[in-house]
Design a protein around this motif. Structure first.
Motif, PDB file in Angstrom:
ATOM      1  N   LEU A 105      -2.148  14.632  -1.932  1.00 59.43           N
ATOM      2  CA  LEU A 105      -3.078  14.506  -3.059  1.00 59.43           C
ATOM      3  C   LEU A 105      -3.194  15.848  -3.788  1.00 59.43           C
ATOM      4  O   LEU A 105      -3.187  16.894  -3.145  1.00 59.43           O
TER       5      LEU A 105
ATOM      6  N   LEU B 246      -9.861   8.946 -12.784  1.00 62.74           N
ATOM      7  CA  LEU B 246      -8.637   8.637 -12.042  1.00 62.74           C
ATOM      8  C   LEU B 246      -8.896   8.744 -10.540  1.00 62.74           C
ATOM      9  O   LEU B 246      -9.540   9.675 -10.067  1.00 62.74           O
TER      10      LEU B 246
ATOM     11  N   ASP C 204       0.835  -1.195   0.000  1.00 63.97           N
ATOM     12  CA  ASP C 204       0.000   0.000   0.000  1.00 63.97           C
ATOM     13  C   ASP C 204       0.874   1.252   0.000  1.00 63.97           C
ATOM     14  O   ASP C 204       1.931   1.264   0.616  1.00 63.97           O
TER      15      ASP C 204
ATOM     16  N   ARG D 110      -4.662   7.094  -6.374  1.00 66.00           N
ATOM     17  CA  ARG D 110      -3.270   6.768  -6.704  1.00 66.00           C
ATOM     18  C   ARG D 110      -2.704   7.812  -7.675  1.00 66.00           C
ATOM     19  O   ARG D 110      -1.621   8.354  -7.471  1.00 66.00           O
TER      20      ARG D 110
ATOM     21  N   SER E 150      -1.633   1.541 -12.949  1.00 60.77           N
ATOM     22  CA  SER E 150      -3.043   1.415 -12.589  1.00 60.77           C
ATOM     23  C   SER E 150      -3.434  -0.040 -12.326  1.00 60.77           C
ATOM     24  O   SER E 150      -3.129  -0.927 -13.120  1.00 60.77           O
ATOM     25  N   GLU E 151      -4.119  -0.213 -11.208  1.00 66.66           N
ATOM     26  CA  GLU E 151      -4.593  -1.546 -10.848  1.00 66.66           C
ATOM     27  C   GLU E 151      -5.778  -1.932 -11.735  1.00 66.66           C
ATOM     28  O   GLU E 151      -6.009  -3.104 -12.006  1.00 66.66           O
ATOM     29  N   GLU E 152      -6.496  -0.907 -12.215  1.00 66.68           N
ATOM     30  CA  GLU E 152      -7.693  -1.171 -13.011  1.00 66.68           C
ATOM     31  C   GLU E 152      -7.353  -1.492 -14.458  1.00 66.68           C
ATOM     32  O   GLU E 152      -7.886  -2.430 -15.042  1.00 66.68           O
TER      33      GLU E 152
ATOM     34  N   ALA F 221      -2.435  11.196  -6.124  1.00 60.88           N
ATOM     35  CA  ALA F 221      -1.252  11.278  -5.260  1.00 60.88           C
ATOM     36  C   ALA F 221       0.008  11.465  -6.120  1.00 60.88           C
ATOM     37  O   ALA F 221       0.895  12.246  -5.753  1.00 60.88           O
TER      38      ALA F 221
ATOM     39  N   LEU G 132       1.612  10.135   0.075  1.00 60.63           N
ATOM     40  CA  LEU G 132       1.948  11.310  -0.738  1.00 60.63           C
ATOM     41  C   LEU G 132       0.803  12.328  -0.695  1.00 60.63           C
ATOM     42  O   LEU G 132      -0.363  11.935  -0.511  1.00 60.63           O
TER      43      LEU G 132
HETATM   44  N1  LIG Z   1      -2.016   9.706  -0.822  1.00 61.13           N
HETATM   45  C1  LIG Z   1      -1.547   8.528  -1.191  1.00 61.13           C
HETATM   46  N2  LIG Z   1      -0.249   8.249  -1.028  1.00 61.13           N
HETATM   47  C2  LIG Z   1       0.243   7.057  -1.420  1.00 61.13           C
HETATM   48  N3  LIG Z   1      -0.488   6.087  -1.979  1.00 61.13           N
HETATM   49  C3  LIG Z   1      -1.785   6.310  -2.162  1.00 61.13           C
HETATM   50  C4  LIG Z   1      -2.393   7.541  -1.790  1.00 61.13           C
HETATM   51  N4  LIG Z   1      -3.692   7.489  -2.100  1.00 61.13           N
HETATM   52  C5  LIG Z   1      -3.893   6.284  -2.645  1.00 61.13           C
HETATM   53  N5  LIG Z   1      -2.768   5.572  -2.703  1.00 61.13           N
HETATM   54  C6  LIG Z   1      -2.593   4.204  -3.222  1.00 61.13           C
HETATM   55  O1  LIG Z   1      -3.558   4.035  -4.236  1.00 61.13           O
HETATM   56  C7  LIG Z   1      -4.409   2.944  -3.904  1.00 61.13           C
HETATM   57  C8  LIG Z   1      -5.828   3.297  -4.257  1.00 61.13           C
HETATM   58  O2  LIG Z   1      -5.894   3.551  -5.555  1.00 61.13           O
HETATM   59  P1  LIG Z   1      -7.258   3.991  -6.275  1.00 61.13           P
HETATM   60  O3  LIG Z   1      -7.911   2.774  -6.809  1.00 61.13           O
HETATM   61  O4  LIG Z   1      -8.042   4.918  -5.442  1.00 61.13           O
HETATM   62  O5  LIG Z   1      -6.564   4.891  -7.365  1.00 61.13           O
HETATM   63  P2  LIG Z   1      -6.678   4.949  -8.942  1.00 61.13           P
HETATM   64  O6  LIG Z   1      -5.985   6.222  -9.323  1.00 61.13           O
HETATM   65  O7  LIG Z   1      -8.075   4.706  -9.392  1.00 61.13           O
HETATM   66  O8  LIG Z   1      -5.730   3.814  -9.414  1.00 61.13           O
HETATM   67  P3  LIG Z   1      -6.074   2.396 -10.036  1.00 61.13           P
HETATM   68  O9  LIG Z   1      -6.209   2.640 -11.499  1.00 61.13           O
HETATM   69  O10 LIG Z   1      -4.882   1.613  -9.668  1.00 61.13           O
HETATM   70  O11 LIG Z   1      -7.355   1.899  -9.384  1.00 61.13           O
HETATM   71  C9  LIG Z   1      -4.258   2.782  -2.409  1.00 61.13           C
HETATM   72  O12 LIG Z   1      -4.480   1.426  -2.071  1.00 61.13           O
HETATM   73  C10 LIG Z   1      -2.856   3.208  -2.147  1.00 61.13           C
HETATM   74  O13 LIG Z   1      -1.965   2.130  -2.323  1.00 61.13           O
END
Ligand SMILES: Nc1ncnc2c1ncn2[C@@H]1O[C@H](COP(=O)(O)OP(=O)(O)OP(=O)(O)O)[C@@H](O)[C@H]1O
Length: 289
Positions: A206, A216, A187, A219, A238-240, A222, A204
């Motif tokens: 935001l 978005l 995380d 992540r 991106s996890e998605e 941040a 980090l």
């Molecule tokens: N302020 C932050 N500082 C560091 N890591 C963060 C922060 N906010 C979120 N994250 C990381 O991002 C993850 C959540 O990602 P989220 O799904 O909200 O973002 P996303 O931009 O939609 O990216 P994804 O495409 O991967 O889903 C958290 O589990 C954490 O690991």
């Protein structure tokens, strides 16, 4: 007719004032142009743009008040101007700090020396760069989310302490392992200094940029936020979607290719190399032409 034209031109030219221009005047104009350009860029890229718009509106309002002789409004404006100036400095403190830090980063002396690709000037090695690129695309291919901060001139100690301290040589395997789902370090963000990972699970700041795409999540917010407060290069996987994005200087570049990520890392691999590389490229282009 000819005489009339001659008289007219004589009067016109005699009426004009041609000041003598010295070399220092030209240099002065150039310096002022560069400063104004840099300030305009800074305003455009920060929240100061909002401030400028607000100031223009207030200015227009006070101008109207002056035209229509609204003395009370003018009195209030005169009395509150110093308070407003202090308020603006307080509100825009992070942006001002960043602007001054940026000024401090500019190394004028090294910029006039030749392009130096020596080991001492190297921020990280080619193996580190390749390890980061490989890890990002391996994680992307299996949709593992990641956030990697590559430190440049500004030390990121205040963000490191929000995470778990590590001191680990970079390799693609280590990075992939850190971001593996359901592991203690996955995380948050990893911070890289030189060829080592200094900490993981870092928090980090935001971004509050309104223009960032709604699709978005935090992540990417941040990644962008971090790039707004320091000079680091931040990589988000991106996890998605598995897409790799790069944020630097408050700009997010989404869906970069392997080659593009390598190029972005190359640009920061050598200290103050970005400017020199541009200069170098310019010379080489001229050589070809
Ligand atoms: N302020 C932050 N500082 C560091 N890591 C963060 C922060 N906010 C979120 N994250 C990381 O991002 C993850 C959540 O990602 P989220 O799904 O909200 O973002 P996303 O931009 O939609 O990216 P994804 O495409 O991967 O889903 C958290 O589990 C954490 O690991």
């Amino acid at each position: 007719m000819e005489d009339r034209i001659r008289i007219f031109l004589n009067n016109y030219i005699n009426g004009l004032y041609f000041p003598t221009v010295h070399l220092t005047d030209v240099i002065e104009i150039l310096i002022i142009t560069v400063i104004v350009y840099e300030i305009m860029l800074w305003i455009k890229n920060t929240k100061a743009w909002m401030l400028l718009k607000g100031m223009i509106m207030l200015g227009a309002f006070f101008l109207l008040a002056a035209i229509f002789k609204m003395h009370t409004i003018l009195f209030v404006a005169k009395e509150s101007i110093s308070v407003l100036a202090i308020a603006a400095v307080v509100v825009f403190q992070p942006e001002l700090r960043r602007a001054l830090e940026k000024l401090g980063e500019k190394n004028f002396l090294t910029n006039v020396t030749l392009f130096d690709k020596s080991k001492e000037n190297q921020r990280f090695s080619d193996e580190t760069r390749d390890g980061i690129v490989r890890a990002c695309f391996e994680m992307g291919s299996v949709c593992t989310g990641a956030l990697i901060v590559v430190e440049q001139a500004i030390h990121l100690t205040e963000y490191e302490v929000t995470g778990i301290e590590l001191d680990c040589k970079i390799s693609s395997q280590v990075l992939v392992n850190i971001f593996e789902h359901n592991t203690p370090l996955h995380d948050g963000a990893v911070i890289i200094r030189g060829n080592r990972i200094t900490s993981a699970t870092c928090y980090l700041p935001l971004s509050d940029n309104m223009q960032i795409s709604k699709e978005l999540g935090t992540r990417h917010r941040a990644a962008l936020g971090m790039s707004e407060v320091c000079d680091a290069l931040v990589i988000a996987v991106s996890e998605e979607t598995g897409q790799v994005s790069v944020a630097m200087g408050g700009q997010l570049e989404r869906g970069v290719s392997k080659e593009r990520l390598t190029e972005r890392l190359n640009r920061i691999q050598y200290r103050s190399a970005e400017k020199k590389a541009k200069k170098w490229k310019g010379w080489r282009r001229n050589e070809k032409a």
